[in-house]
Design a protein around this motif. Structure first.
Motif, PDB file in Angstrom:
ATOM      1  N   LEU A 133      -0.749   3.282   3.422  1.00 48.06           N
ATOM      2  CA  LEU A 133      -1.368   1.962   3.592  1.00 48.06           C
ATOM      3  C   LEU A 133      -0.693   0.888   2.744  1.00 48.06           C
ATOM      4  CD1 LEU A 133      -5.074   3.076   4.004  1.00 48.06           C
ATOM      5  CD2 LEU A 133      -3.635   1.979   5.725  1.00 48.06           C
ATOM      6  N   ALA A 134      -0.086   1.289   1.633  1.00 49.06           N
ATOM      7  CA  ALA A 134       0.625   0.292   0.813  1.00 49.06           C
ATOM      8  C   ALA A 134       1.790  -0.286   1.632  1.00 49.06           C
ATOM      9  CB  ALA A 134       1.124   0.934  -0.463  1.00 49.06           C
ATOM     10  N   PHE A 135       2.523   0.580   2.321  1.00 46.46           N
ATOM     11  CA  PHE A 135       3.602   0.083   3.192  1.00 46.46           C
ATOM     12  C   PHE A 135       3.040  -0.867   4.248  1.00 46.46           C
ATOM     13  CE2 PHE A 135       6.346   4.167   2.731  1.00 46.46           C
ATOM     14  CZ  PHE A 135       7.015   3.614   1.650  1.00 46.46           C
ATOM     15  N   LEU A 136       1.936  -0.460   4.833  1.00 49.24           N
ATOM     16  CA  LEU A 136       1.420  -1.223   5.974  1.00 49.24           C
ATOM     17  C   LEU A 136       0.827  -2.563   5.543  1.00 49.24           C
ATOM     18  CD1 LEU A 136       0.039   1.673   8.172  1.00 49.24           C
ATOM     19  CD2 LEU A 136       2.207   0.453   8.363  1.00 49.24           C
ATOM     20  N   HIS A 137       0.248  -2.606   4.347  1.00 49.82           N
ATOM     21  CA  HIS A 137      -0.248  -3.906   3.871  1.00 49.82           C
ATOM     22  C   HIS A 137       0.922  -4.873   3.663  1.00 49.82           C
ATOM     23  CE1 HIS A 137      -4.554  -3.656   3.589  1.00 49.82           C
ATOM     24  NE2 HIS A 137      -4.443  -2.410   3.176  1.00 49.82           N
ATOM     25  N   GLU A 138       2.019  -4.342   3.171  1.00 51.69           N
ATOM     26  CA  GLU A 138       3.193  -5.201   2.992  1.00 51.69           C
ATOM     27  C   GLU A 138       3.709  -5.688   4.352  1.00 51.69           C
ATOM     28  OE1 GLU A 138       6.892  -4.387   0.284  1.00 51.69           O
ATOM     29  OE2 GLU A 138       7.445  -3.854   2.344  1.00 51.69           O
ATOM     30  N   PHE A 139       3.750  -4.768   5.306  1.00 51.39           N
ATOM     31  CA  PHE A 139       4.195  -5.076   6.678  1.00 51.39           C
ATOM     32  C   PHE A 139       3.332  -6.217   7.233  1.00 51.39           C
ATOM     33  CE2 PHE A 139       4.940  -2.529  10.943  1.00 51.39           C
ATOM     34  CZ  PHE A 139       5.719  -3.555  11.429  1.00 51.39           C
ATOM     35  N   LYS A 140       2.026  -6.085   7.058  1.00 50.11           N
ATOM     36  CA  LYS A 140       1.104  -7.112   7.566  1.00 50.11           C
ATOM     37  C   LYS A 140       1.378  -8.463   6.891  1.00 50.11           C
ATOM     38  CE  LYS A 140      -3.887  -8.081   7.467  1.00 50.11           C
ATOM     39  NZ  LYS A 140      -5.190  -7.543   7.039  1.00 50.11           N
ATOM     40  N   LYS A 141       1.488  -8.427   5.568  1.00 51.00           N
ATOM     41  CA  LYS A 141       1.681  -9.680   4.819  1.00 51.00           C
ATOM     42  C   LYS A 141       2.997 -10.357   5.227  1.00 51.00           C
ATOM     43  CE  LYS A 141       2.554 -10.801   0.002  1.00 51.00           C
ATOM     44  NZ  LYS A 141       3.900 -10.291  -0.184  1.00 51.00           N
ATOM     45  N   GLU A 142       4.042  -9.575   5.373  1.00 47.88           N
ATOM     46  CA  GLU A 142       5.365 -10.143   5.650  1.00 47.88           C
ATOM     47  C   GLU A 142       5.541 -10.582   7.103  1.00 47.88           C
ATOM     48  OE1 GLU A 142       7.843 -10.761   3.502  1.00 47.88           O
ATOM     49  OE2 GLU A 142       6.601 -10.045   1.837  1.00 47.88           O
ATOM     50  N   VAL A 143       4.795  -9.964   8.008  1.00 46.62           N
ATOM     51  CA  VAL A 143       5.089 -10.206   9.437  1.00 46.62           C
ATOM     52  C   VAL A 143       3.910 -10.780  10.230  1.00 46.62           C
ATOM     53  CG1 VAL A 143       5.913  -9.155  11.581  1.00 46.62           C
ATOM     54  CG2 VAL A 143       6.792  -8.322   9.392  1.00 46.62           C
ATOM     55  N   PHE A 144       2.734 -10.209  10.093  1.00 52.25           N
ATOM     56  CA  PHE A 144       1.661 -10.545  11.042  1.00 52.25           C
ATOM     57  C   PHE A 144       0.677 -11.584  10.531  1.00 52.25           C
ATOM     58  CE2 PHE A 144       1.996  -5.703  11.340  1.00 52.25           C
ATOM     59  CZ  PHE A 144       3.056  -5.746  12.214  1.00 52.25           C
ATOM     60  N   ALA A 145       0.466 -11.601   9.217  1.00 56.01           N
ATOM     61  CA  ALA A 145      -0.660 -12.365   8.663  1.00 56.01           C
ATOM     62  C   ALA A 145      -0.623 -13.832   9.101  1.00 56.01           C
ATOM     63  CB  ALA A 145      -0.661 -12.253   7.155  1.00 56.01           C
ATOM     64  N   GLY A 146      -1.784 -14.340   9.479  1.00 56.96           N
ATOM     65  CA  GLY A 146      -1.916 -15.764   9.801  1.00 56.96           C
ATOM     66  C   GLY A 146      -1.399 -16.152  11.171  1.00 56.96           C
ATOM     67  N   ARG A 147      -0.978 -15.210  11.977  1.00 55.78           N
ATOM     68  CA  ARG A 147      -0.443 -15.559  13.302  1.00 55.78           C
ATOM     69  C   ARG A 147      -1.475 -15.247  14.383  1.00 55.78           C
ATOM     70  NH1 ARG A 147       5.515 -15.915  13.286  1.00 55.78           N
ATOM     71  NH2 ARG A 147       6.312 -15.072  11.341  1.00 55.78           N
ATOM     72  N   ASP A 148      -1.390 -16.002  15.470  1.00 60.49           N
ATOM     73  CA  ASP A 148      -2.350 -15.816  16.554  1.00 60.49           C
ATOM     74  C   ASP A 148      -1.838 -14.733  17.514  1.00 60.49           C
ATOM     75  OD1 ASP A 148      -4.488 -16.169  18.196  1.00 60.49           O
ATOM     76  OD2 ASP A 148      -3.583 -17.845  19.296  1.00 60.49           O
ATOM     77  N   ILE A 149      -1.697 -13.545  16.976  1.00 64.73           N
ATOM     78  CA  ILE A 149      -1.187 -12.422  17.770  1.00 64.73           C
ATOM     79  C   ILE A 149      -2.121 -11.234  17.536  1.00 64.73           C
ATOM     80  CG2 ILE A 149       1.232 -13.127  17.565  1.00 64.73           C
ATOM     81  CD1 ILE A 149       1.430 -10.778  15.436  1.00 64.73           C
ATOM     82  N   PHE A 150      -1.900 -10.134  18.247  1.00 66.95           N
ATOM     83  CA  PHE A 150      -2.624  -8.931  17.856  1.00 66.95           C
ATOM     84  C   PHE A 150      -1.651  -7.782  17.596  1.00 66.95           C
ATOM     85  CE2 PHE A 150      -2.630  -7.966  22.498  1.00 66.95           C
ATOM     86  CZ  PHE A 150      -2.278  -6.613  22.484  1.00 66.95           C
ATOM     87  N   THR A 151      -2.122  -6.869  16.767  1.00 66.20           N
ATOM     88  CA  THR A 151      -1.337  -5.673  16.486  1.00 66.20           C
ATOM     89  C   THR A 151      -2.176  -4.456  16.826  1.00 66.20           C
ATOM     90  OG1 THR A 151      -2.157  -5.716  14.214  1.00 66.20           O
ATOM     91  CG2 THR A 151       0.004  -6.696  14.609  1.00 66.20           C
ATOM     92  N   VAL A 152      -1.525  -3.473  17.409  1.00 67.71           N
ATOM     93  CA  VAL A 152      -2.228  -2.213  17.684  1.00 67.71           C
ATOM     94  C   VAL A 152      -1.282  -1.074  17.301  1.00 67.71           C
ATOM     95  CG1 VAL A 152      -1.662  -2.374  20.183  1.00 67.71           C
ATOM     96  CG2 VAL A 152      -3.428  -0.792  19.422  1.00 67.71           C
TER      97      VAL A 152
END
Ligand code: NOJ
Length: 587
Positions: free
Chosen positions: A270-289
């Motif tokens: 989850l540490a990797f994935l939180h970084e992934f989220k922060k660097e790429v997805f956070a704040g964008r009007d998209i979805f991730t699955v």
């Protein structure tokens, strides 16, 4: 008489669903105001396309991006708000695109980057967003990164993949079996070391411990965001964090243990994935699955929702019921309807408060749902409608896999040589090693093969079902004359029309948009039932999964009105085999 009944049933169904949609629409906003605003991807459905099999415009026998553009209106008609595209990046196609040699380009088999840009733009005009598949656990061995990495232990990319020395006796560093069969380690002469691959030897695992690797992957995802994509499906994500490299207790005749049992969802991921989220997805009007085989419902609160890492994860409890003994096909397990319901209920409950889930019964790796979840001999069309009713009335975002909306079923080709799927070939070998005869091994292939889901899309009754003017890369299912888009689109009683009615109903009914979920009849082995409730509205879905009539317990439908019925009007409290109904109560 039969004909008359059929016509009557059709009219009755259409009238019912129309009436219901109208009354529901007028209360939608008022009802929803009481709830958290929903995001765009929570009120639509996603259509999954396996581009290779969807529509060919060049005659080479492979589907392509212009073929997808050609059929966007079909998808709009089905109400899809997003298209998940399985990989279209350059690839040697050992695993049909899940072995990527360049993360920021388009494989010429599918078209050009201009075609892709056109797809995003044309889809947008129809209010459809394109969702890309990120395959970040591994790349292709032909990827320039791996080509560098394998050169020497001192190369700047030496540490981009997972390299280990042999054991003192020269054997593999651990006894892990890859998901496609055989050892998960392959020897590389150039480096004098083994590299790890969770899947095929041509799919080496990337080393997520290396920050340069993570940055390169994040940049690749951002490249597609800059092109305007609406989200990502993230492949094989539970395998990115490797635990200690230790032997496990063998689980098969080959002396190996499944890599899945050793590496899926291990601490630290989850540490990797939180970084992934922060660097790429956070704040964008998209979805991730995230595709998260090995993540359990109890893990979901840490994986999804505001404090989690993705918007949704595909969790496979309900899909893996026949594989409770691990992912080896020749050890299928019997399962009961109560177990299917319990698995679905567990996901629904785990995402009730702060979370959301995808609802899915098919994808490009799974058997067709009409063969997967219903007794042998079940009428395909009825079964397809029954499953659609659950898919489109559960809480979550429905994912429809190409052909599911037409009621596609499995194929059964005579010999393993007829199959393209790398996993089918690996599993066939495992079955032989385990002592099964070739005939028995083929039975497992017939049920589980991923090619069941990959046969070309059936558009019409023409040559090759209208998929290609050339020779299709995989044979077209031989039922295409009756099961195809053109025929079903104009038949108001078809599986496709049932999907359309359900999609429309779901879009407009407050209980299906914003309603909570309640399990009903958990111990019943014939009926799958649940309720969706919002404010004064409640809907109850009841589906008979058996081939016998089933009596609906009075208490769950008392005082409610029947609003949709897959079979037309029937005896009040008796569900016919495979019949699906939706009841409504206004309290
Ligand atoms: C999961 C994908 O859905 C499947 O098709 C693929 O073979 C593996 N991951 C490896 O990428």
């Amino acid at each position: 008489m039969k004909k008359f009944m059929k016509r009557f049933a059709k009219k009755w169904c259409a009238a019912l669903s129309c009436a219901c949609v109208l009354s529901a629409a007028s209360v939608t906003l008022a009802e929803e105001r009481e709830h958290k605003p929903l995001k765009w991807w929570q009120t639509t459905s996603v259509y999954q396309i396996y581009p290779r099999s969807f529509a060919d415009t060049t005659g080479d026998g492979f589907g392509d991006i212009p073929g997808i553009i050609r059929h966007l209106d079909y998808l709009r008609r089905l109400g899809a708000g997003a298209i998940w595209l399985t990989p279209v990046y350059p690839s040697p196609m050992v695993d049909n695109g899940y072995d990527i040699s360049d993360y920021t380009a388009i494989d010429p088999l599918y078209g050009t980057m201009e075609d892709f840009d056109r797809l995003v733009a044309e889809a947008k005009k129809r209010d459809i967003r394109i969702v890309m598949d990120l395959v970040f656990n591994h790349s292709s061995d032909k990827n320039a990164w791996f080509q560098e990495s394998k050169k020497s232990r001192t190369n700047p990319k030496a540490d981009w993949y997972i390299w280990r020395d042999a054991k003192p006796d020269g054997s593999e560093p651990t006894n892990w079996r890859s998901i496609f069969g055989d050892s998960a380690w392959t020897w590389c002469e150039e480096r004098g070391q083994y590299y790890l691959h969770t899947f095929a030897p041509q799919q080496p695992d990337l080393n997520w411990e290396n920050p340069e690797v993570r940055r390169a992957l994040y940049d690749a995802a951002i490249f597609w965001l800059d092109k305007g994509v609406g989200g990502f499906r993230i492949d094989a994500i539970p395998y990115i964090k490797k635990p200690a490299f230790r032997d496990g207790v063998p689980d098969g005749e080959d002396g190996l243990v499944s890599i899945h049992a050793m590496t899926a969802n291990t601490p630290g991921i989850l540490a990797f994935l939180h970084e992934f989220k922060k660097e790429v997805f956070a704040g964008r009007d998209i979805f991730t699955v995230g595709e998260a085989n090995g993540v359990q419902p109890k893990d979901l609160p840490r994986w999804v929702g505001e404090d989690g890492v993705f918007d949704m994860v595909f969790e496979f409890g309900h899909m893996n019921l026949s594989l409770k003994n691990g992912e080896i096909w020749c050890r299928p397990t019997e399962w009961k309807l109560t177990e299917l319901k319990a698995a679905i209920n567990a996901t629904q409950e785990a995402t009730r408060e702060n979370g959301w889930c995808p609802v899915f019964f098919e994808n490009h790796d799974q058997p067709r749902c009409v063969d997967h979840f219903f007794p042998e001999g079940a009428d395909r069309e009825k079964a397809a409608k029954a499953m659609a009713t659950i898919l489109l009335t559960l809480r979550g975002t429905p994912f429809i896999y190409e052909g599911q909306e037409l009621g596609f079923s499995n194929v059964a080709w005579p010999s393993i040589g007829d199959y393209n799927d790398i996993s089918s070939r690996g599993q066939y070998e495992i079955a032989l090693n385990e002592g099964f005869s070739p005939k028995e091994a083929m039975k497992f292939v017939h049920f589980f093969s991923r090619d069941n889901a990959r046969t070309p899309m059936q558009w019409n009754t023409g040559d090759n079902a209208g998929f290609t003017t050339g020779k299709p890369w995989l044979p077209v299912h031989d039922d295409y004359a009756v099961q195809n888009g053109e025929v079903e689109m104009w038949d108001e009683n078809s599986v496709f029309s049932w999907y359309r009615q359900l999609v429309e109903f779901r879009r407009s009914h407050p209980a299906l948009r914003a309603g909570s979920y309640q399990e009903l009849l958990p111990n019943d082995e014939q009926i799958f039932a649940f309720a969706r409730t919002v404010s004064s509205y409640q809907l109850v879905t009841v589906v008979n999964f058996s081939l016998e009539p089933a009596k609906i317990p009075e208490e769950i439908i008392a005082g409610k009105t029947l609003v949709m019925d897959s079979e037309g009007p029937g005896e009040t409290a008796i569900l016919r085999p495979l019949e699906a109904r939706i009841y409504q109560a206004v309290r």
